[in-house]
Design a protein around this motif. Structure first.
Motif, PDB file in Angstrom:
ATOM      1  N   ARG A   1       0.795  -1.219   0.000  1.00  0.00           N
ATOM      2  CA  ARG A   1       0.000   0.000   0.000  1.00  0.00           C
ATOM      3  C   ARG A   1       0.837   1.282   0.000  1.00  0.00           C
ATOM      4  NH1 ARG A   1      -2.721  -3.901   2.511  1.00  0.00           N
ATOM      5  NH2 ARG A   1      -1.580  -3.748   4.448  1.00  0.00           N
ATOM      6  N   VAL A   2       2.147   1.165   0.077  1.00  0.00           N
ATOM      7  CA  VAL A   2       2.960   2.385   0.122  1.00  0.00           C
ATOM      8  C   VAL A   2       2.990   3.072  -1.236  1.00  0.00           C
ATOM      9  CG1 VAL A   2       4.417   1.601   2.033  1.00  0.00           C
ATOM     10  CG2 VAL A   2       5.134   1.174  -0.312  1.00  0.00           C
ATOM     11  N   ARG A   3       3.117   4.384  -1.195  1.00  0.00           N
ATOM     12  CA  ARG A   3       3.160   5.192  -2.408  1.00  0.00           C
ATOM     13  C   ARG A   3       4.606   5.290  -2.917  1.00  0.00           C
ATOM     14  NH1 ARG A   3       0.280   7.619   1.359  1.00  0.00           N
ATOM     15  NH2 ARG A   3       1.813   9.261   1.755  1.00  0.00           N
ATOM     16  N   PRO A   4       4.780   5.661  -4.178  1.00  0.00           N
ATOM     17  CA  PRO A   4       6.135   5.805  -4.732  1.00  0.00           C
ATOM     18  C   PRO A   4       7.039   6.705  -3.890  1.00  0.00           C
ATOM     19  CG  PRO A   4       4.538   5.867  -6.500  1.00  0.00           C
ATOM     20  CD  PRO A   4       3.752   5.847  -5.223  1.00  0.00           C
ATOM     21  N   ALA A   5       6.497   7.761  -3.324  1.00  0.00           N
ATOM     22  CA  ALA A   5       7.311   8.666  -2.502  1.00  0.00           C
ATOM     23  C   ALA A   5       7.835   7.957  -1.258  1.00  0.00           C
ATOM     24  CB  ALA A   5       6.496   9.895  -2.106  1.00  0.00           C
ATOM     25  N   GLN A   6       7.023   7.072  -0.700  1.00  0.00           N
ATOM     26  CA  GLN A   6       7.457   6.321   0.481  1.00  0.00           C
ATOM     27  C   GLN A   6       8.544   5.306   0.115  1.00  0.00           C
ATOM     28  OE1 GLN A   6       3.228   5.402   1.251  1.00  0.00           O
ATOM     29  NE2 GLN A   6       3.722   5.776   3.412  1.00  0.00           N
ATOM     30  N   ARG A   7       8.421   4.711  -1.054  1.00  0.00           N
ATOM     31  CA  ARG A   7       9.462   3.790  -1.514  1.00  0.00           C
ATOM     32  C   ARG A   7      10.768   4.535  -1.723  1.00  0.00           C
ATOM     33  NH1 ARG A   7       6.764  -0.701  -5.501  1.00  0.00           N
ATOM     34  NH2 ARG A   7       4.862  -0.986  -4.302  1.00  0.00           N
ATOM     35  N   ALA A   8      10.698   5.699  -2.345  1.00  0.00           N
ATOM     36  CA  ALA A   8      11.898   6.513  -2.581  1.00  0.00           C
ATOM     37  C   ALA A   8      12.524   6.932  -1.254  1.00  0.00           C
ATOM     38  CB  ALA A   8      11.544   7.734  -3.418  1.00  0.00           C
ATOM     39  N   ALA A   9      11.690   7.282  -0.278  1.00  0.00           N
ATOM     40  CA  ALA A   9      12.208   7.679   1.039  1.00  0.00           C
ATOM     41  C   ALA A   9      12.905   6.509   1.719  1.00  0.00           C
ATOM     42  CB  ALA A   9      11.075   8.213   1.913  1.00  0.00           C
ATOM     43  N   HIS A  10      12.352   5.311   1.557  1.00  0.00           N
ATOM     44  CA  HIS A  10      12.986   4.137   2.166  1.00  0.00           C
ATOM     45  C   HIS A  10      14.337   3.853   1.507  1.00  0.00           C
ATOM     46  CE1 HIS A  10      13.199   0.476   4.493  1.00  0.00           C
ATOM     47  NE2 HIS A  10      13.572  -0.160   3.386  1.00  0.00           N
ATOM     48  N   LEU A  11      14.402   3.960   0.189  1.00  0.00           N
ATOM     49  CA  LEU A  11      15.679   3.753  -0.506  1.00  0.00           C
ATOM     50  C   LEU A  11      16.716   4.770  -0.030  1.00  0.00           C
ATOM     51  CD1 LEU A  11      14.490   3.035  -4.162  1.00  0.00           C
ATOM     52  CD2 LEU A  11      15.434   1.384  -2.523  1.00  0.00           C
ATOM     53  N   ALA A  12      16.300   6.007   0.177  1.00  0.00           N
ATOM     54  CA  ALA A  12      17.220   7.035   0.678  1.00  0.00           C
ATOM     55  C   ALA A  12      17.692   6.706   2.089  1.00  0.00           C
ATOM     56  CB  ALA A  12      16.536   8.402   0.648  1.00  0.00           C
ATOM     57  N   LYS A  13      16.790   6.155   2.898  1.00  0.00           N
ATOM     58  CA  LYS A  13      17.139   5.756   4.270  1.00  0.00           C
ATOM     59  C   LYS A  13      18.160   4.611   4.251  1.00  0.00           C
ATOM     60  CE  LYS A  13      14.837   4.029   8.426  1.00  0.00           C
ATOM     61  NZ  LYS A  13      13.561   3.559   8.990  1.00  0.00           N
ATOM     62  N   VAL A  14      17.961   3.646   3.367  1.00  0.00           N
ATOM     63  CA  VAL A  14      18.907   2.533   3.224  1.00  0.00           C
ATOM     64  C   VAL A  14      20.268   3.065   2.783  1.00  0.00           C
ATOM     65  CG1 VAL A  14      19.453   0.501   1.806  1.00  0.00           C
ATOM     66  CG2 VAL A  14      17.162   0.756   2.802  1.00  0.00           C
ATOM     67  N   GLU A  15      20.255   3.943   1.799  1.00  0.00           N
ATOM     68  CA  GLU A  15      21.507   4.522   1.289  1.00  0.00           C
ATOM     69  C   GLU A  15      22.256   5.260   2.396  1.00  0.00           C
ATOM     70  OE1 GLU A  15      23.090   7.344  -2.381  1.00  0.00           O
ATOM     71  OE2 GLU A  15      20.937   7.250  -1.917  1.00  0.00           O
ATOM     72  N   LYS A  16      21.551   6.062   3.165  1.00  0.00           N
ATOM     73  CA  LYS A  16      22.170   6.832   4.250  1.00  0.00           C
ATOM     74  C   LYS A  16      22.756   5.913   5.313  1.00  0.00           C
ATOM     75  CE  LYS A  16      21.125  10.553   7.500  1.00  0.00           C
ATOM     76  NZ  LYS A  16      20.070  11.445   8.033  1.00  0.00           N
ATOM     77  N   ALA A  17      22.045   4.872   5.663  1.00  0.00           N
ATOM     78  CA  ALA A  17      22.523   3.941   6.686  1.00  0.00           C
ATOM     79  C   ALA A  17      23.771   3.188   6.212  1.00  0.00           C
ATOM     80  CB  ALA A  17      21.408   2.966   7.059  1.00  0.00           C
ATOM     81  N   LEU A  18      23.738   2.700   4.981  1.00  0.00           N
ATOM     82  CA  LEU A  18      24.881   1.934   4.469  1.00  0.00           C
ATOM     83  C   LEU A  18      26.099   2.825   4.225  1.00  0.00           C
ATOM     84  CD1 LEU A  18      23.077  -0.477   2.004  1.00  0.00           C
ATOM     85  CD2 LEU A  18      24.305  -1.115   4.099  1.00  0.00           C
ATOM     86  N   ALA A  19      25.880   4.094   3.958  1.00  0.00           N
ATOM     87  CA  ALA A  19      26.992   5.015   3.737  1.00  0.00           C
ATOM     88  C   ALA A  19      27.822   5.211   5.009  1.00  0.00           C
ATOM     89  CB  ALA A  19      26.471   6.369   3.252  1.00  0.00           C
ATOM     90  N   ARG A  20      27.258   4.864   6.162  1.00  0.00           N
ATOM     91  CA  ARG A  20      27.976   5.012   7.436  1.00  0.00           C
ATOM     92  C   ARG A  20      28.882   3.830   7.743  1.00  0.00           C
ATOM     93  NH1 ARG A  20      22.611   6.460   9.928  1.00  0.00           N
ATOM     94  NH2 ARG A  20      22.395   8.699   9.663  1.00  0.00           N
ATOM     95  N   LEU A  21      28.783   2.771   6.972  1.00  0.00           N
ATOM     96  CA  LEU A  21      29.629   1.590   7.255  1.00  0.00           C
ATOM     97  C   LEU A  21      31.081   1.864   6.908  1.00  0.00           C
ATOM     98  CD1 LEU A  21      27.506  -1.448   6.048  1.00  0.00           C
ATOM     99  CD2 LEU A  21      28.007  -0.755   8.379  1.00  0.00           C
TER     100      LEU A  21
END
Length: 196
Positions: A176-196
């Motif tokens: 049920r998530v909208r495209p904007a929510q999917r994009a926000a999740h991808l950005a969250k994943v990117e930000k988290a992995l960038a800290r490794l």
């Protein structure tokens, strides 16, 4: 760090595939090497064979049927899993990956006294799971008790690795998530992995 990135989704255009692509690009951009193991693309057979089960307590345990996957796991410093949660569990192909590749002599040793198994994935320093669920967060966490996280963190990661940094990131209500929510999740994943 050398990361084994395991993708478990049958569709090449899935959101899971998008998450894996973002994870791979982010890790590589930050100096890590990444080995992408797409279980469906590589036609991984999840079925534990009769011989594998019969020899489960043999020393050494015969991993010849999955030796390529075993070698890739042994070469990794970190493990990142990307998969959907179906029926509050792993896709069958990922469960089979654990059954066959996280084997005796590879991921753990049997305790000769019959006690707790002895971890062998001591080279794995990070263990992350990037997942989606069709259910709302409250169903997964409050009603079901977050079974996938418990299995990964308290079971597989704790029993097979020592002092591993575990993290799980989930996008709930996936259907049920909208495209904007999917994009926000991808950005969250990117930000988290960038800290490794």
């Amino acid at each position: 760090m050398h990361i084994l990135l395991v993708l478990a989704h049958p569709l090449a255009d899935s959101f899971a595939a998008s998450v894996a692509a973002v994870a791979k690009a982010t890790l590589e951009r930050n100096g890590h090497s990444v080995d992408l193991l797409d279980l469906y693309q590589e036609d991984f057979d999840p079925r534990l064979s009769k011989a594998e089960r019969q020899g489960y307590f043999d020393v050494p345990y015969d991993v010849s049927d999955v030796e390529t996957s075993v070698a890739r796991l042994r070469a990794a410093d970190g493990l990142v899993l990307v998969f959907p949660q179906w029926w509050f569990n792993f896709p069958a192909i990922l469960k089979g990956f654990f059954d066959r590749v996280f084997a005796p002599g590879v991921a753990f040793n049997h305790d000769s006294a019959g006690g707790r198994i002895v971890p062998r994935l001591t080279h794995i320093k990070i263990f992350w799971a990037l997942t989606t669920t069709g259910s709302p967060w409250w169903v997964v966490r409050l009603y079901m008790g977050n079974p996938v996280k418990r299995l990964l963190k308290r079971g597989i990661a704790a029993f097979c690795a020592k002092d591993v940094r575990f993290r799980m990131m989930s996008l709930h209500d996936m259907d049920r998530v909208r495209p904007a929510q999917r994009a926000a999740h991808l950005a969250k994943v990117e930000k988290a992995l960038a800290r490794l």
